[in-house]
Scaffold this motif. Structure first.
Motif, PDB file in Angstrom:
ATOM      1  N   GLY A 203      -8.848  12.083 -16.769  1.00 52.22           N
ATOM      2  CA  GLY A 203      -9.459  12.447 -18.044  1.00 52.22           C
ATOM      3  C   GLY A 203     -10.826  11.807 -18.139  1.00 52.22           C
ATOM      4  N   ALA A 204     -11.465  11.971 -19.281  1.00 49.96           N
ATOM      5  CA  ALA A 204     -12.793  11.404 -19.480  1.00 49.96           C
ATOM      6  C   ALA A 204     -12.718   9.878 -19.424  1.00 49.96           C
ATOM      7  N   GLY A 205     -13.310   9.288 -18.394  1.00 41.39           N
ATOM      8  CA  GLY A 205     -13.325   7.838 -18.244  1.00 41.39           C
ATOM      9  C   GLY A 205     -11.999   7.237 -17.826  1.00 41.39           C
ATOM     10  N   GLU A 206     -11.047   8.062 -17.420  1.00 38.32           N
ATOM     11  CA  GLU A 206      -9.729   7.550 -17.028  1.00 38.32           C
ATOM     12  C   GLU A 206      -9.430   7.954 -15.589  1.00 38.32           C
ATOM     13  N   THR A 207      -9.131   6.964 -14.756  1.00 34.50           N
ATOM     14  CA  THR A 207      -8.823   7.220 -13.341  1.00 34.50           C
ATOM     15  C   THR A 207      -7.605   6.405 -12.930  1.00 34.50           C
ATOM     16  N   VAL A 208      -7.041   6.775 -11.786  1.00 37.39           N
ATOM     17  CA  VAL A 208      -5.954   5.991 -11.200  1.00 37.39           C
ATOM     18  C   VAL A 208      -6.256   5.814  -9.721  1.00 37.39           C
ATOM     19  N   ASN A 209      -6.120   4.578  -9.246  1.00 37.03           N
ATOM     20  CA  ASN A 209      -6.393   4.261  -7.840  1.00 37.03           C
ATOM     21  C   ASN A 209      -5.087   4.136  -7.061  1.00 37.03           C
ATOM     22  N   LEU A 210      -5.061   4.712  -5.878  1.00 36.91           N
ATOM     23  CA  LEU A 210      -3.927   4.565  -4.977  1.00 36.91           C
ATOM     24  C   LEU A 210      -4.399   3.763  -3.758  1.00 36.91           C
ATOM     25  N   ASP A 211      -4.526   2.449  -3.973  1.00 41.53           N
ATOM     26  CA  ASP A 211      -5.050   1.554  -2.944  1.00 41.53           C
ATOM     27  C   ASP A 211      -3.911   1.136  -2.025  1.00 41.53           C
ATOM     28  N   LEU A 212      -3.484   2.054  -1.175  1.00 40.09           N
ATOM     29  CA  LEU A 212      -2.337   1.787  -0.323  1.00 40.09           C
ATOM     30  C   LEU A 212      -2.490   2.528   1.001  1.00 40.09           C
ATOM     31  N   ARG A 213      -2.410   1.760   2.086  1.00 42.67           N
ATOM     32  CA  ARG A 213      -2.536   2.348   3.424  1.00 42.67           C
ATOM     33  C   ARG A 213      -1.448   1.776   4.335  1.00 42.67           C
ATOM     34  N   ALA A 214      -1.228   2.438   5.456  1.00 41.28           N
ATOM     35  CA  ALA A 214      -0.193   1.983   6.393  1.00 41.28           C
ATOM     36  C   ALA A 214      -0.566   0.664   7.051  1.00 41.28           C
ATOM     37  N   GLY A 215      -1.819   0.239   6.899  1.00 45.60           N
ATOM     38  CA  GLY A 215      -2.247  -1.044   7.448  1.00 45.60           C
ATOM     39  C   GLY A 215      -2.060  -2.203   6.491  1.00 45.60           C
ATOM     40  N   ASP A 216      -1.416  -1.974   5.352  1.00 46.75           N
ATOM     41  CA  ASP A 216      -1.194  -3.039   4.373  1.00 46.75           C
ATOM     42  C   ASP A 216      -0.326  -4.149   4.974  1.00 46.75           C
ATOM     43  N   ASP A 217      -0.631  -5.386   4.601  1.00 46.95           N
ATOM     44  CA  ASP A 217       0.095  -6.544   5.143  1.00 46.95           C
ATOM     45  C   ASP A 217       1.598  -6.464   4.881  1.00 46.95           C
ATOM     46  N   SER A 218       1.978  -5.945   3.715  1.00 48.26           N
ATOM     47  CA  SER A 218       3.395  -5.880   3.362  1.00 48.26           C
ATOM     48  C   SER A 218       4.152  -4.905   4.264  1.00 48.26           C
ATOM     49  N   ILE A 219       3.459  -3.925   4.790  1.00 51.47           N
ATOM     50  CA  ILE A 219       4.076  -2.978   5.720  1.00 51.47           C
ATOM     51  C   ILE A 219       4.083  -3.552   7.130  1.00 51.47           C
ATOM     52  N   ARG A 220       2.988  -4.196   7.499  1.00 49.87           N
ATOM     53  CA  ARG A 220       2.898  -4.792   8.840  1.00 49.87           C
ATOM     54  C   ARG A 220       4.018  -5.794   9.101  1.00 49.87           C
ATOM     55  N   VAL A 221       4.289  -6.655   8.119  1.00 50.81           N
ATOM     56  CA  VAL A 221       5.253  -7.726   8.342  1.00 50.81           C
ATOM     57  C   VAL A 221       6.650  -7.163   8.598  1.00 50.81           C
ATOM     58  N   LEU A 222       7.004  -6.089   7.908  1.00 49.41           N
ATOM     59  CA  LEU A 222       8.326  -5.498   8.113  1.00 49.41           C
ATOM     60  C   LEU A 222       8.400  -4.742   9.425  1.00 49.41           C
ATOM     61  N   LEU A 223       7.303  -4.112   9.824  1.00 53.12           N
ATOM     62  CA  LEU A 223       7.271  -3.475  11.144  1.00 53.12           C
ATOM     63  C   LEU A 223       7.373  -4.531  12.247  1.00 53.12           C
ATOM     64  N   LYS A 224       6.768  -5.669  12.028  1.00 49.98           N
ATOM     65  CA  LYS A 224       6.815  -6.762  13.018  1.00 49.98           C
ATOM     66  C   LYS A 224       8.246  -7.234  13.216  1.00 49.98           C
ATOM     67  N   HIS A 225       8.968  -7.447  12.119  1.00 49.17           N
ATOM     68  CA  HIS A 225      10.348  -7.923  12.249  1.00 49.17           C
ATOM     69  C   HIS A 225      11.258  -6.825  12.805  1.00 49.17           C
ATOM     70  N   THR A 226      10.957  -5.597  12.514  1.00 48.70           N
ATOM     71  CA  THR A 226      11.728  -4.496  13.113  1.00 48.70           C
ATOM     72  C   THR A 226      11.515  -4.468  14.622  1.00 48.70           C
ATOM     73  N   ALA A 227      10.266  -4.655  15.027  1.00 50.44           N
ATOM     74  CA  ALA A 227       9.958  -4.701  16.462  1.00 50.44           C
ATOM     75  C   ALA A 227      10.663  -5.878  17.134  1.00 50.44           C
ATOM     76  N   MET A 228      10.724  -7.005  16.457  1.00 53.99           N
ATOM     77  CA  MET A 228      11.437  -8.173  16.990  1.00 53.99           C
ATOM     78  C   MET A 228      12.897  -7.827  17.270  1.00 53.99           C
ATOM     79  N   ALA A 229      13.550  -7.170  16.306  1.00 56.08           N
ATOM     80  CA  ALA A 229      14.947  -6.791  16.486  1.00 56.08           C
ATOM     81  C   ALA A 229      15.099  -5.732  17.575  1.00 56.08           C
ATOM     82  N   ALA A 230      14.148  -4.795  17.633  1.00 55.90           N
ATOM     83  CA  ALA A 230      14.224  -3.714  18.624  1.00 55.90           C
ATOM     84  C   ALA A 230      14.081  -4.238  20.054  1.00 55.90           C
ATOM     85  N   LEU A 231      13.275  -5.279  20.239  1.00 55.91           N
ATOM     86  CA  LEU A 231      13.018  -5.807  21.584  1.00 55.91           C
ATOM     87  C   LEU A 231      13.987  -6.916  21.988  1.00 55.91           C
TER      88      LEU A 231
END
Length: 335
Positions: A203-231
């Motif tokens: 709307g006029a002067g109203e926006t919403v930001n979707l500041d979220l990417r697959a490189g976010d730290d919160s996603i990386r850490v869970l992928l890291k632990h998944t990789a640990m279990a997988a290997l």
């Protein structure tokens, strides 16, 4: 006493012109009766278009905001669904990994480690989801798939930790690859942009930001632990059972207890969802109001239109009668 008259050709032309005028007016009235709106806006508004123009301009703006809000709802809902699936996989795998490590049974540990390979593929696939041909988690580069395949990641990590004999050594390698700026995850695994999607205008002067990417730290850490279990029980690495237990336990604990970042971004995303839904409701209400205003501006009195139509029918019938009588006149009748 002199008498003025018009010639036959002129009379024929005049009758045709009157017939055309009556038919045109009748068609306009029929259209107005069918639609309930005036067929001649200028006459109906007496040439004053200012209010109608303002209504039309606001309707056009609202249509644009409605489209942007609809897109924002589509993206936020899809993102929330993907992250929900991602978190469910991480939670279930975390519990399974800790349970397998506590069991100290090789077959169980192999099964859970193999499950981690499959779950990591599902996690990466979900993060690579596209909506309307646009990648959800690639930032402004929405035409680019954000992550390479889990198979490619595990191949890189398998080479990286080969030869390590301690949990601390493996953790250090995985931490460096996933967490460090310029590490393997940033330079190889993540292919999206570093900038987020542009804000959606609600709307006029109203926006919403979707500041979220697959490189976010919160996603990386869970992928890291998944990789640990997988290997952990990867046969090509040949880790001893004690190290497999430690890797599964560490990976499981990380998957279970390091979800705060993911919870936070899902909460932020939920707030964005609520705002977009509120905006959609507001836009719909405003649009309804302006449509009603336009209808009131352009609507006609249907009783009056029906009365005028009936009057025109009489006039047209009278014209037909005159035309027939004139066509039957002869010199003898005239004399």
């Amino acid at each position: 006493m002199s008498m003025n008259s018009i010639g036959d050709l002129a009379q024929s032309f005049m009758l045709r012109q009157q017939h055309t005028d009556l038919k045109t007016r009748m068609n306009s009235l029929v259209q107005e009766l069918a639609s309930g709106r005036t067929a001649d806006v200028s006459r109906h508004l007496s040439g004053s278009y200012s209010y109608l123009s303002d209504v039309q301009r606001n309707l056009t703006l609202l249509e644009g905001y409605d489209a942007a809000t609809g897109e924002a709802i589509l993206f936020t809902d899809a993102m929330q669904t993907v992250l929900g699936q991602f978190q469910d996989l991480a939670t279930d795998l975390g519990l399974a990994s800790m349970s397998a490590a506590n069991s100290k049974v090789s077959e169980v540990m192999y099964n859970v480690s193999d499950r981690a390979v499959q779950d990591m593929a599902l996690m990466v696939s979900s993060l690579n989801t596209e909506v309307a041909g646009r990648a959800l988690f690639s930032g402004v580069d929405s035409d680019t798939t954000p992550l390479i395949s889990s198979t490619e990641m595990l191949d890189e990590l398998r080479t990286l930790i080969a030869g390590e004999t301690t949990l601390s050594g493996i953790q250090a390698k995985l931490d460096s690859w996933f967490d460090d700026a310029g590490g393997g995850f940033e330079t190889l695994a993540y292919q999206g942009a570093t900038a987020s999607l542009p804000p959606f205008r609600l709307g006029a002067g109203e926006t919403v930001n979707l500041d979220l990417r697959a490189g976010d730290d919160s996603i990386r850490v869970l992928l890291k632990h998944t990789a640990m279990a997988a290997l952990a029980a990867d046969k090509s690495l040949g880790f001893p059972r004690e190290l497999q237990e430690e890797m599964l336990m560490t990976g499981g604990q990380g998957l279970s207890f390091e979800q705060q970042g993911l919870v936070r971004i899902r909460a932020d995303l939920g707030y964005a969802q609520a705002r977009t839904e509120e905006s959609a409701t507001r836009i719909a209400a405003e649009r309804t109001g302006y449509l009603m205003a336009r209808t009131e501006l352009l609507e006609v009195d249907q009783y009056e239109a029906a009365t005028q139509l009936e009057d025109l029918q009489y006039q047209l019938e009278a014209l037909y009668s005159v035309t027939v009588k004139l066509s039957r006149l002869s010199l003898t009748d005239f004399l």
